[in-house]
Enzyme design. Structure first.
Site, PDB file in Angstrom:
ATOM      1  N   LYS A  68     -11.850   4.572   7.856  1.00 38.51           N
ATOM      2  CA  LYS A  68     -11.179   4.824   9.148  1.00 38.51           C
ATOM      3  C   LYS A  68     -11.988   5.922   9.844  1.00 38.51           C
ATOM      4  O   LYS A  68     -11.822   7.095   9.571  1.00 38.51           O
ATOM      5  CB  LYS A  68      -9.734   5.288   8.894  1.00 38.51           C
ATOM      6  CG  LYS A  68      -8.748   4.982   9.978  1.00 38.51           C
ATOM      7  CD  LYS A  68      -9.048   5.586  11.331  1.00 38.51           C
ATOM      8  CE  LYS A  68      -8.725   7.058  11.404  1.00 38.51           C
ATOM      9  NZ  LYS A  68      -9.234   7.690  12.648  1.00 38.51           N
ATOM     10  N   GLU A  91     -12.871  17.791   2.480  1.00 40.31           N
ATOM     11  CA  GLU A  91     -13.954  18.598   3.070  1.00 40.31           C
ATOM     12  C   GLU A  91     -13.447  19.091   4.405  1.00 40.31           C
ATOM     13  O   GLU A  91     -13.312  18.314   5.356  1.00 40.31           O
ATOM     14  CB  GLU A  91     -15.216  17.737   3.242  1.00 40.31           C
ATOM     15  CG  GLU A  91     -15.783  17.168   1.943  1.00 40.31           C
ATOM     16  CD  GLU A  91     -16.361  18.240   1.030  1.00 40.31           C
ATOM     17  OE1 GLU A  91     -16.471  19.410   1.441  1.00 40.31           O
ATOM     18  OE2 GLU A  91     -16.688  17.898  -0.120  1.00 40.31           O
ATOM     19  N   CYS A 105     -19.727  21.758  10.431  1.00 43.73           N
ATOM     20  CA  CYS A 105     -18.786  22.444   9.542  1.00 43.73           C
ATOM     21  C   CYS A 105     -19.419  23.654   8.878  1.00 43.73           C
ATOM     22  O   CYS A 105     -18.760  24.659   8.640  1.00 43.73           O
ATOM     23  CB  CYS A 105     -18.256  21.475   8.501  1.00 43.73           C
ATOM     24  SG  CYS A 105     -19.542  20.666   7.548  1.00 43.73           S
ATOM     25  N   GLU A 159     -12.002  28.719  13.503  1.00 41.95           N
ATOM     26  CA  GLU A 159     -13.157  27.830  13.693  1.00 41.95           C
ATOM     27  C   GLU A 159     -13.202  27.361  15.150  1.00 41.95           C
ATOM     28  O   GLU A 159     -12.228  26.793  15.650  1.00 41.95           O
ATOM     29  CB  GLU A 159     -13.027  26.616  12.763  1.00 41.95           C
ATOM     30  CG  GLU A 159     -14.248  25.723  12.806  1.00 41.95           C
ATOM     31  CD  GLU A 159     -14.106  24.477  11.935  1.00 41.95           C
ATOM     32  OE1 GLU A 159     -13.038  23.849  11.960  1.00 41.95           O
ATOM     33  OE2 GLU A 159     -15.082  24.145  11.237  1.00 41.95           O
TER      34      GLU A 159
HETATM   35  P1  NAD Z   1      -9.637  15.856  12.459  1.00 40.70           P
HETATM   36  O1  NAD Z   1      -8.979  16.475  11.283  1.00 40.70           O
HETATM   37  O2  NAD Z   1      -8.960  15.960  13.764  1.00 40.70           O
HETATM   38  O3  NAD Z   1      -9.882  14.289  12.226  1.00 40.70           O
HETATM   39  C1  NAD Z   1     -10.623  13.815  11.132  1.00 40.70           C
HETATM   40  C2  NAD Z   1     -10.186  12.396  10.805  1.00 40.70           C
HETATM   41  O4  NAD Z   1      -8.835  12.426  10.342  1.00 40.70           O
HETATM   42  C3  NAD Z   1     -10.190  11.439  11.997  1.00 40.70           C
HETATM   43  O5  NAD Z   1     -10.637  10.182  11.577  1.00 40.70           O
HETATM   44  C4  NAD Z   1      -8.727  11.387  12.397  1.00 40.70           C
HETATM   45  O6  NAD Z   1      -8.400  10.196  13.054  1.00 40.70           O
HETATM   46  C5  NAD Z   1      -8.061  11.471  11.038  1.00 40.70           C
HETATM   47  N1  NAD Z   1      -6.661  11.945  11.059  1.00 40.70           N
HETATM   48  C6  NAD Z   1      -6.068  12.777  11.934  1.00 40.70           C
HETATM   49  N2  NAD Z   1      -4.771  12.948  11.605  1.00 40.70           N
HETATM   50  C7  NAD Z   1      -4.543  12.223  10.488  1.00 40.70           C
HETATM   51  C8  NAD Z   1      -3.416  11.999   9.660  1.00 40.70           C
HETATM   52  N3  NAD Z   1      -2.232  12.566   9.917  1.00 40.70           N
HETATM   53  N4  NAD Z   1      -3.540  11.202   8.580  1.00 40.70           N
HETATM   54  C9  NAD Z   1      -4.735  10.631   8.288  1.00 40.70           C
HETATM   55  N5  NAD Z   1      -5.845  10.788   9.048  1.00 40.70           N
HETATM   56  C10 NAD Z   1      -5.747  11.590  10.133  1.00 40.70           C
HETATM   57  O7  NAD Z   1     -11.099  16.477  12.498  1.00 40.70           O
HETATM   58  P2  NAD Z   1     -12.188  16.305  13.638  1.00 40.70           P
HETATM   59  O8  NAD Z   1     -11.754  17.114  14.810  1.00 40.70           O
HETATM   60  O9  NAD Z   1     -12.502  14.867  13.789  1.00 40.70           O
HETATM   61  O10 NAD Z   1     -13.480  16.976  12.948  1.00 40.70           O
HETATM   62  C11 NAD Z   1     -13.806  18.306  13.035  1.00 40.70           C
HETATM   63  C12 NAD Z   1     -13.366  19.071  11.800  1.00 40.70           C
HETATM   64  O11 NAD Z   1     -13.977  18.512  10.638  1.00 40.70           O
HETATM   65  C13 NAD Z   1     -13.784  20.526  11.800  1.00 40.70           C
HETATM   66  O12 NAD Z   1     -12.741  21.325  11.345  1.00 40.70           O
HETATM   67  C14 NAD Z   1     -14.946  20.566  10.807  1.00 40.70           C
HETATM   68  O13 NAD Z   1     -15.198  21.817  10.210  1.00 40.70           O
HETATM   69  C15 NAD Z   1     -14.510  19.561   9.821  1.00 40.70           C
HETATM   70  N6  NAD Z   1     -15.657  19.067   9.063  1.00 40.70           N
HETATM   71  C16 NAD Z   1     -15.783  19.441   7.757  1.00 40.70           C
HETATM   72  C17 NAD Z   1     -16.882  19.026   7.016  1.00 40.70           C
HETATM   73  C18 NAD Z   1     -17.035  19.420   5.574  1.00 40.70           C
HETATM   74  O14 NAD Z   1     -17.813  18.756   4.892  1.00 40.70           O
HETATM   75  N7  NAD Z   1     -16.359  20.425   5.085  1.00 40.70           N
HETATM   76  C19 NAD Z   1     -17.856  18.218   7.609  1.00 40.70           C
HETATM   77  C20 NAD Z   1     -17.697  17.861   8.950  1.00 40.70           C
HETATM   78  C21 NAD Z   1     -16.576  18.282   9.657  1.00 40.70           C
END
Ligand code: NAD
Length: 538
Positions: free
Chosen positions: A224, A299, A333, A432
């Site tokens: 997804k 992550e 990230c 962040e």
């Molecule tokens: P997000 O948490 O908003 O969304 C990530 C994914 O989760 C999307 O596909 C979204 O549709 C899905 N999602 C949202 N709500 C959900 C729910 N209730 N149940 C299941 N899935 C759900 O994150 P984002 O804004 O897309 O990405 C940015 C974030 O990701 C930043 O905080 C960044 O630090 C983090 N990130 C972490 C790493 C790592 O390896 N630690 C790598 C890249 C990004």
């Protein structure tokens, strides 16, 4: 009134007044009044037998509303104009995908293939990505606003993810344990259907970072991707099919996180969820997965320190600090978004960082000279700008950027932004931002550096710059971070554990860690000698 309309369903498309009264609980006399009103408005149509049905107009309106709810409009970050609509997966779409993946797992060849055969297919997927690398980079640049030169690097890394796990899968072995009395051997089995949920930053690379080990382990998957950046993932089905991946092993459902993502997390036939995204989403997912006792790999976010001591090679430290926070538009990230500088060099360092930041080229992501492109979405852009306002409001000193560059009158552009004199209580130090914004804070000595580095709920990465190697190693042990780089920037070895401590995550990905996550180890014990069995009741 609504209850009357809702009583109609595909199975009960004609109903009498009595049927309607029974199913809604509305007394018959009142029901006649409602029916009269609904007939006047043309929503309900009666026939000569005294039965009623919904008007064709109402049915087509309902269908249109349903259809509008089941698509997502996607815009590009340069114009913010919608360029595509994507199907928004509903829980039943997730269920279909999981059913296909579960069937491919229990009946299909994928989990049972010899590892060399599986590796061949993974290598062909890597070939397929490489053959389309330019296209993938262009789509990624268009969809996410990532500068094209950096998007090319991400496409190359996506291919490498598959090549790496193809190599690893043929070297997989199962442990054995022996004492003089007993021999134990491990059977390692793929865990089943893996649910993969990915964010919008470097989407294609991060999708492949999960797909490659999950498939290498013999799992079947449902991916997804993030709703803001669906474009590059749409190439995956073609790449997988061309490589010869068996039907049902890979499934893709686009959709809203709270709907499609949540349905995947809650699905009882998905024992593993690998998630990359925000810490707050991670918390929601963990809570939703808890009743099912699912295996989770999380992550999450970061607020990583880049600690620069006075004795460091300052030219290299500055290059690395700027690249660390401003590459990938700061939407990274592991960004070193808090620069901690020893006080004796602090003032000079702030000037040098600001001068260089002012020269960073912000512009069209498709231009190979661009260093910072457009932020992914107007909502995210507004969020990043709100942090700039918070920094100003809280009294941090803005020394570079802080607003839209004058050369870019439209699109989600922000000049490379540097705040100095940032104090640990300020929001820009603690939260962040995930954009091209960096905080600079002075420290006095090693203990102060460690205290400031750790003064955050996150613990993803840390970057340490000093000529004193003993001190560097002391700090590496004391700074709370899943990954630390000494006198270097973020270069990954895919065998090493990737992940964060504290609010930055749970579990590790990379190399054997990923394969451990997607497999279950079972132990079989065999006696090598007569072992005494206690004789209860003898
Ligand atoms: P997000 O948490 O908003 O969304 C990530 C994914 O989760 C999307 O596909 C979204 O549709 C899905 N999602 C949202 N709500 C959900 C729910 N209730 N149940 C299941 N899935 C759900 O994150 P984002 O804004 O897309 O990405 C940015 C974030 O990701 C930043 O905080 C960044 O630090 C983090 N990130 C972490 C790493 C790592 O390896 N630690 C790598 C890249 C990004």
């Amino acid at each position: 009134m609504l209850a009357v309309l809702q009583a109609f369903s595909p199975r009960h498309h004609t109903l009498t007044a009595r049927d309607l009264a029974e199913s809604t609980g509305i007394p018959l006399p009142s029901m006649y009044r409602y029916i009269a009103l609904l007939r006047e408005t043309g929503l309900l149509v009666g026939d000569e037998r005294g039965a009623y049905h919904l008007s064709a107009r109402l049915i087509s309106l309902a269908r249109a509303a349903e259809a509008a709810e089941s698509i997502i409009e996607v815009a590009d970050p340069v114009t913010n104009r919608p360029y595509a609509t994507v199907a928004a997966g509903a829980p039943q779409d997730i269920d279909h995908a999981v059913t296909a993946a579960a069937r491919a797992f229990t009946e299909g060849p994928w989990p049972r293939l010899r590892s060399r055969e599986r590796a061949r297919i993974l290598t062909r997927i890597a070939d397929g990505i490489e053959a389309r690398a330019q296209r993938i980079a262009e789509l990624e640049t268009f969809d996410t606003g990532l500068p094209i030169t950096q998007a090319r690097g991400q496409a190359a890394r996506a291919a490498e993810n598959f090549r790496f796990f193809a190599d690893l899968t043929v070297t997989l072995h199962e442990d054995a344990f022996r004492t003089s009395e007993q021999f134990g051997y491990v059977i390692r089995k793929p865990a089943g259907v893996a649910g993969l949920i990915t964010p919008w930053n470097t989407p294609f690379m991060l999708e492949t970072w999960k797909l490659a080990p999950a498939l290498a382990a013999g799992c079947t998957v449902v991916l997804k991707p993030a709703e803001w950046t669906p474009l590059s993932a749409s190439l995956l089905p073609e790449i997988m099919a061309e490589a010869g991946l068996p039907d049902g092993a890979f499934n893709l459902v686009h959709g809203i996180g709270e709907v499609a993502g949540a349905a995947l997390v809650a699905h009882p036939r998905v024992p593993k969820i690998s998630f990359t995204g925000e810490t707050s989403t991670g918390r929601t997912i963990m809570a939703a997965a808890a009743p099912h006792l699912k295996g989770l790999s999380m992550e999450l976010g970061g607020k990583s320190p880049c600690v620069i001591f006075a004795d460091a090679d300052l030219d290299r430290a500055i290059d690395s600090a700027l690249f660390g926070v401003f590459s990938l538009n700061g939407e990274r990230c592991t960004a070193g978004s808090r620069i901690l500088a020893e006080r004796t060099i602090y003032s000079d360092l702030v000037t040098r960082l600001a001068t260089r930041a002012e020269r960073i080229r912000v512009g069209d992501p498709a231009d190979p000279n661009t260093e910072i492109g457009a932020l992914v979405h107007p909502e995210h852009y507004a969020r990043v700008l709100s942090y700039v306002q918070a920094g100003l409001h809280e009294g941090a000193r803005l020394v570079a950027g802080g607003s839209r560059p004058p050369t870019q009158p439209a699109g989600n552009y922000l000049a490379a932004t540097v705040f100095a004199d940032v104090e640990p209580w300020m929001r820009i130090f603690r939260e962040e931002i995930f954009g091209p914004v960096v905080c600079v804070t002075p420290f006095d000595g090693e203990a102060d550096a460690i205290a400031l580095a750790n003064d955050t709920s996150y613990g993803l990465a840390a970057y340490l710059w000093t000529a004193d190697l003993a001190r560097a190693h002391r700090l590496a042990g004391a700074v709370e971070a899943g990954m630390t780089w000494i006198n270097s920037h973020n270069v990954r070895d895919l065998r090493t554990p990737f992940g964060g401590v504290k609010a930055s995550g749970l579990g590790r990905e990379g190399g054997a860690h990923s394969l451990d996550f997607y497999t279950e180890s079972r132990i079989v014990h065999v006696p090598l000698a007569d072992t005494r069995v206690p004789r209860f009741g003898a």
